[in-house]
Design an enzyme around this catalytic site. Structure first.
Site, short mmCIF file in Angstrom:
data_model
loop_
_atom_site.label_atom_id
_atom_site.label_comp_id
_atom_site.label_asym_id
_atom_site.label_seq_id
_atom_site.Cartn_x
_atom_site.Cartn_y
_atom_site.Cartn_z
NE ARG A 120 1.90 8.30 43.08
CZ ARG A 120 0.82 9.07 43.14
NH1 ARG A 120 -0.36 8.53 43.38
NH2 ARG A 120 0.92 10.37 42.97
CE LYS A 142 18.24 -7.06 36.56
NZ LYS A 142 19.54 -7.34 35.92
CD GLU A 184 20.01 -15.35 28.10
OE1 GLU A 184 20.67 -15.46 29.15
OE2 GLU A 184 20.09 -14.35 27.35
CE LYS A 226 16.27 -13.72 36.17
NZ LYS A 226 16.07 -12.92 34.99
CD GLU A 236 22.27 -6.85 38.31
OE1 GLU A 236 21.19 -7.24 37.82
OE2 GLU A 236 23.20 -6.41 37.64
NE ARG A 241 18.00 -9.97 38.77
CZ ARG A 241 16.70 -9.74 38.75
NH1 ARG A 241 16.09 -9.35 39.85
NH2 ARG A 241 16.00 -9.91 37.64
CG ASN A 245 24.50 -9.35 33.71
OD1 ASN A 245 23.58 -9.40 32.90
ND2 ASN A 245 24.46 -8.60 34.79
CG HIS A 248 24.52 -11.01 29.40
ND1 HIS A 248 24.52 -12.37 29.67
CD2 HIS A 248 23.24 -10.70 29.08
CE1 HIS A 248 23.29 -12.84 29.51
NE2 HIS A 248 22.49 -11.86 29.17
CG HIS A 252 25.23 -6.41 26.41
ND1 HIS A 252 25.11 -6.22 27.77
CD2 HIS A 252 24.06 -6.97 26.02
CE1 HIS A 252 23.92 -6.64 28.16
NE2 HIS A 252 23.27 -7.11 27.12
CG HIS A 265 20.22 -10.93 24.30
ND1 HIS A 265 21.19 -10.00 24.63
CD2 HIS A 265 19.93 -11.60 25.44
CE1 HIS A 265 21.47 -10.12 25.92
NE2 HIS A 265 20.73 -11.08 26.43
P1 NAD Z 1 11.23 -10.84 21.46
O1 NAD Z 1 10.31 -10.50 22.53
O2 NAD Z 1 11.57 -9.77 20.47
O3 NAD Z 1 10.68 -12.11 20.67
C1 NAD Z 1 11.42 -12.61 19.58
C2 NAD Z 1 10.55 -12.78 18.33
O4 NAD Z 1 9.80 -13.98 18.46
C3 NAD Z 1 9.54 -11.68 18.09
O5 NAD Z 1 9.45 -11.43 16.71
C4 NAD Z 1 8.25 -12.27 18.61
O6 NAD Z 1 7.09 -11.71 18.02
C5 NAD Z 1 8.42 -13.72 18.23
N1 NAD Z 1 7.70 -14.67 19.05
C6 NAD Z 1 7.54 -14.64 20.38
N2 NAD Z 1 6.92 -15.75 20.81
C7 NAD Z 1 6.65 -16.49 19.72
C8 NAD Z 1 6.03 -17.75 19.52
N3 NAD Z 1 5.63 -18.50 20.54
N4 NAD Z 1 5.89 -18.19 18.25
C9 NAD Z 1 6.36 -17.44 17.20
N5 NAD Z 1 6.98 -16.26 17.33
C10 NAD Z 1 7.14 -15.79 18.58
O7 NAD Z 1 12.63 -11.40 22.02
P2 NAD Z 1 13.03 -12.19 23.35
O8 NAD Z 1 14.30 -12.88 23.01
O9 NAD Z 1 11.91 -12.96 23.92
O10 NAD Z 1 13.34 -11.01 24.37
C11 NAD Z 1 14.39 -10.10 24.17
C12 NAD Z 1 14.13 -8.91 25.06
O11 NAD Z 1 14.13 -9.36 26.41
C13 NAD Z 1 15.19 -7.84 24.98
O12 NAD Z 1 14.55 -6.59 24.89
C14 NAD Z 1 15.97 -7.96 26.27
O13 NAD Z 1 16.48 -6.73 26.71
C15 NAD Z 1 14.89 -8.46 27.19
N6 NAD Z 1 15.39 -9.22 28.36
C16 NAD Z 1 14.94 -8.86 29.58
C17 NAD Z 1 15.35 -9.56 30.70
C18 NAD Z 1 14.79 -9.19 32.04
O14 NAD Z 1 15.28 -9.70 33.05
N7 NAD Z 1 13.78 -8.38 32.10
C19 NAD Z 1 16.23 -10.65 30.57
C20 NAD Z 1 16.67 -11.00 29.30
C21 NAD Z 1 16.25 -10.29 28.19
N1 GLY Z 2 18.66 -11.25 33.00
C1 GLY Z 2 19.43 -10.91 34.12
C2 GLY Z 2 18.63 -10.61 35.34
O1 GLY Z 2 17.44 -10.80 35.38
O2 GLY Z 2 19.19 -10.18 36.31
#
Ligand code: NAD
Ligand code: GLY
Length: 363
Positions: A120, A142, A184, A226, A236, A241, A245, A248, A252, A265
């Site tokens: 939990r 999130k 971003e 942010k 949100e 919040r 987007n 987006h 998307h 992305h």
């Molecule tokens: P990711 O986590 O897939 O990382 C991208 C690539 O870079 C991977 O292959 C990873 O292994 C590599 N990598 C990471 N750090 C590295 C480093 N320092 N050196 C070398 N390689 C490295 O992608 P991302 O863009 O970080 O995240 C995308 C994800 O985040 C998606 O799933 C998306 O839905 C999510 N997201 C969440 C939120 C949120 O608010 N929670 C916001 C935006 C995106």
């Molecule tokens: N990435 C959008 C949010 O965190 O709300």
């Protein structure tokens, strides 16, 4: 080191930003109470960054459990979650265990959701290693996994104890991933801080060179933007919040149409922000010069500034399934001016198809 506070009334937490943070037991110490630390990372990052984090925890007298997932969005799944639960239950981790998410947004999202749900909820720390994760996904609580029927469909709002963003790790980030993070950062500036836009324009060369001091300053600025939005609308529900987007809904649709992985992305967000600025211009909010300024900045970081050559109607069909929509009306984030975003529900599918056809085909 720079620090930004996420000032949530009941659960405030700091974001520390600076070089060489991963191996710092001083940075870690205030946020770990129990005797066990679980580090969740992926197979690409483990050989690069696991050792310093492990050593920092061991120096604090903690027992360390390491969980290494395969790399990629394809593993942001219930199966990875189960792998984390099984390893932690097998090691008798109790509710005082601290979980560290060491990786990009994929690891942050899946490990964060594991922390939100294990017994939990247990304390967790975000150690984001991509630029996107340092300015966006690690901030604001999130967490999510993907479901076969939709991305980020299973999740929770669950805030970390702290975010420790080590700017040194960004040196090894592949160029497209670095640019995705810049998308971003530019998006945050377009939404609510036109001064930051000017700062980014001034610092393009230093950012491209991944200069530590410039990166730390820009990451801190973007996190402040942010954090302020999250403070005002954590769940949100107030239409604040949702402004994060920007780009987006178009983005998307591009990602879905092209197939996940063809565009990262942030690339889709960049093209989506340019489309949002063009539509804002068509509606009389932005000038042509504003649109050109926006486009130039994304292009300076080698980000795409045009939608791909696909049928506009296909993109609109994807947009009709966006989570922000209400009662079948497509909800877009548009710009009233540079540095001020708003939610727009004035566009019909026919309008959007005509607009996108013009942008994609020039007709
Ligand atoms: P990711 O986590 O897939 O990382 C991208 C690539 O870079 C991977 O292959 C990873 O292994 C590599 N990598 C990471 N750090 C590295 C480093 N320092 N050196 C070398 N390689 C490295 O992608 P991302 O863009 O970080 O995240 C995308 C994800 O985040 C998606 O799933 C998306 O839905 C999510 N997201 C969440 C939120 C949120 O608010 N929670 C916001 C935006 C995106
Ligand atoms: N990435 C959008 C949010 O965190 O709300």
């Amino acid at each position: 080191m720079q620090t930004v506070q996420v000032s949530l009334a009941d659960r405030p937490y700091p974001i520390h930003i600076g070089p060489e943070l991963l191996g710092s037991s001083d940075a870690l110490a205030p946020f770990i109470n129990g005797s066990v630390v679980v580090i969740v990372t992926n197979a690409t990052l483990a050989p690069l960054f696991l050792a310093p984090v492990r050593e920092a925890a061991i120096r604090l007298g903690k027992r360390v459990l390491e969980i290494v997932l395969p790399d990629g969005e394809a593993y942001k799944t219930a199966a990875s979650l189960d792998q984390i639960y099984a390893a932690m239950l097998g090691a008798n981790c109790d509710r005082k265990t601290t979980l560290i998410a060491l990786g990009g947004g994929v690891i942050g999202d899946v490990a964060g959701y594991a922390a939100a749900t294990y017994q939990r909820g247990i304390p967790f720390i975000q150690m984001p290693t991509t630029l996107l994760a340092q300015v966006d996904s690690s901030v604001g609580g999130k967490t999510a996994i993907n479901h076969p029927l939709g991305k980020n469909m299973i999740g929770a709002f669950y805030q970390p104890q702290a975010v420790l963003s080590d700017t040194s790790v960004l040196k090894s980030l592949p160029p497209r991933e670095f640019a995705a993070g810049m998308a971003e950062i530019i998006k945050h500036a377009l939404i609510c801080d036109v001064d930051h836009l000017a700062e980014l324009e001034r610092d393009v060369a230093k950012l491209q060179a991944r200069d530590d001091e410039t990166l730390a300053r820009v990451i801190a600025h973007s996190c402040r933007i942010k954090a302020d939005v999250v403070k005002r609308d954590e769940r949100e529900t107030l239409g604040i919040r949702a402004l994060l987007n920007l780009g987006h809904t178009f983005g998307h649709a591009i990602e879905t149409e092209m197939g996940y992985g063809a565009w990262v992305h942030g690339e889709a967000v960049a093209a989506g922000c340019v489309l949002a600025s063009q539509l804002s211009c068509q509606l009389g909010h932005l000038s042509v010069a504003d649109v050109e300024r926006t486009t130039r900045l994304f292009a300076a970081f080698n980000l795409p500034v045009k939608a791909p050559k696909v049928a506009a109607a296909k993109l609109v069909a994807h947009m009709q399934r966006d989570k922000k929509n209400e009662g079948g009306v497509i909800t877009l984030v548009l710009l009233r001016r540079l540095g001020e975003a708003y939610l727009d529900r004035s566009q019909t599918s026919a309008n959007l198809t005509a607009f996108l056809s013009k942008q994609i085909d020039g007709v």
